[in-house]
Design a protein around this motif. Structure first.
Motif, PDB file in Angstrom:
ATOM      1  N   LEU A   2      -7.118   3.883   7.684  1.00 36.26           N
ATOM      2  CA  LEU A   2      -6.161   4.809   8.629  1.00 36.26           C
ATOM      3  C   LEU A   2      -7.115   6.174   9.169  1.00 36.26           C
ATOM      4  O   LEU A   2      -7.432   6.915   8.534  1.00 36.26           O
ATOM      5  CB  LEU A   2      -5.064   5.281   7.872  1.00 36.26           C
ATOM      6  CG  LEU A   2      -4.072   6.011   8.712  1.00 36.26           C
ATOM      7  CD1 LEU A   2      -3.327   5.468   9.940  1.00 36.26           C
ATOM      8  CD2 LEU A   2      -2.810   6.773   7.961  1.00 36.26           C
ATOM      9  N   VAL A  24      -5.811   2.552  13.546  1.00 37.26           N
ATOM     10  CA  VAL A  24      -5.880   1.891  12.285  1.00 37.26           C
ATOM     11  C   VAL A  24      -7.168   0.848  12.463  1.00 37.26           C
ATOM     12  O   VAL A  24      -7.382   0.306  13.568  1.00 37.26           O
ATOM     13  CB  VAL A  24      -4.781   0.723  11.875  1.00 37.26           C
ATOM     14  CG1 VAL A  24      -5.174  -0.179  10.751  1.00 37.26           C
ATOM     15  CG2 VAL A  24      -3.610   1.715  11.342  1.00 37.26           C
ATOM     16  N   LEU A  66       3.077  -1.604  10.190  1.00 35.97           N
ATOM     17  CA  LEU A  66       2.458  -0.603   9.393  1.00 35.97           C
ATOM     18  C   LEU A  66       3.361   0.461   9.285  1.00 35.97           C
ATOM     19  O   LEU A  66       4.266   0.765   9.871  1.00 35.97           O
ATOM     20  CB  LEU A  66       1.379   0.201  10.461  1.00 35.97           C
ATOM     21  CG  LEU A  66       0.814   1.468   9.873  1.00 35.97           C
ATOM     22  CD1 LEU A  66      -0.165   1.687   8.754  1.00 35.97           C
ATOM     23  CD2 LEU A  66       0.234   2.321  10.984  1.00 35.97           C
TER      24      LEU A  66
END
Length: 252
Positions: free
Chosen positions: A204, A97, A158
């Protein structure tokens, strides 16, 4: 219309005394059609990964060499048998990320200067919760949530949510995307993460690995759907030419 019978298996074939590390899981979603089978495998052993396999057979099955899988000592620890029935396979590995300072407010990391990026969050270092399997009228979903031992993720996480479908329909969750029995969807979100800047945005990173037998296409389409949601949104779709499975992300 094409329809499929879906079933989910958590850690298929794992028996004592073998034990997975805490928070590690392998979920197999099997979609049985009239003359073929779709296999989806979602795993969080290291960096989370999604494997998609389409076979010509309705008898194909997933086999896991659990000692090799647990020790990550072999690349052949997971396979679909018979191997001659495999028509198409592809894996998505979610690696990082990225967080960046969006000075120009464009929401486009590819047009952002390298100096605006913070050090990435390595997903292989995340601590993951046990996979959560949900079955409802619209689809079958598997959710993975993880966090890192950093100040930004002190109260945040996440989450990756994979969905497969039995038949034609429309997702009940906004933005109510259409789907069919050959479709799959992946939703990604951050919850409660503390940004490192006042203009931070996140991206991402994932890697796609698969067969070269079938060509793939990726395209963007924009539409206005006044019936379900009065919003203008863009859908990014990646699919092989035989329409085995769709990988969809949406953004507003």
């Amino acid at each position: 219309f094409v329809s499929r019978c879906l079933r989910e298996y958590l850690n298929p074939g794992l028996t004592p005394p073998l034990v997975l590390p805490q928070g590690v899981g392998l979920v197999h979603v099997r979609g049985l059609g009239q003359s073929d089978t779709l296999h989806f495998l979602l795993c969080n052993h290291g960096a989370p990964a999604l494997l998609m396999v389409n076979t010509y057979s309705t008898q194909s099955a997933v086999q896991v060499d659990w000692p090799a899988f647990i020790n990550r000592s072999s690349s052949g620890s997971l396979r679909v048998e018979p191997q001659t029935s495999v028509r198409y396979s592809r894996a998505l590995v979610f690696t990082r990320v990225w967080e960046y300072d969006d000075v120009s407010n464009t929401a486009d990391p590819q047009q952002t200067a390298e100096s605006s990026f913070y050090p990435p969050y390595e997903l292989q270092n995340f601590i993951w919760s046990d996979p959560k399997i949900t079955v409802n009228q619209t689809g079958h979903t598997v959710t993975l949530c993880g966090r890192e031992k950093t100040e930004s993720f002190l109260n945040g996480s996440l989450c990756l949510q994979f969905s497969a479908f039995e038949s034609v329909g429309r997702d009940q969750v906004w933005p109510n995307l259409r789907h069919n029995a050959n479709s799959s969807q992946l939703r990604v979100w951050l919850d409660g993460v503390t940004p490192r800047g006042n203009r931070s945005r996140f991206a991402l990173e994932f890697q796609s690995v698969g067969d070269s037998v079938f060509r793939e296409r990726a395209y963007d389409c924009s539409c206005i759907d006044d019936e379900y949601k009065p919003f203008f949104f863009q859908v990014n779709t990646s699919a092989n030419l035989h329409n085995v499975s769709d990988f969809c992300l949406h953004r507003i």
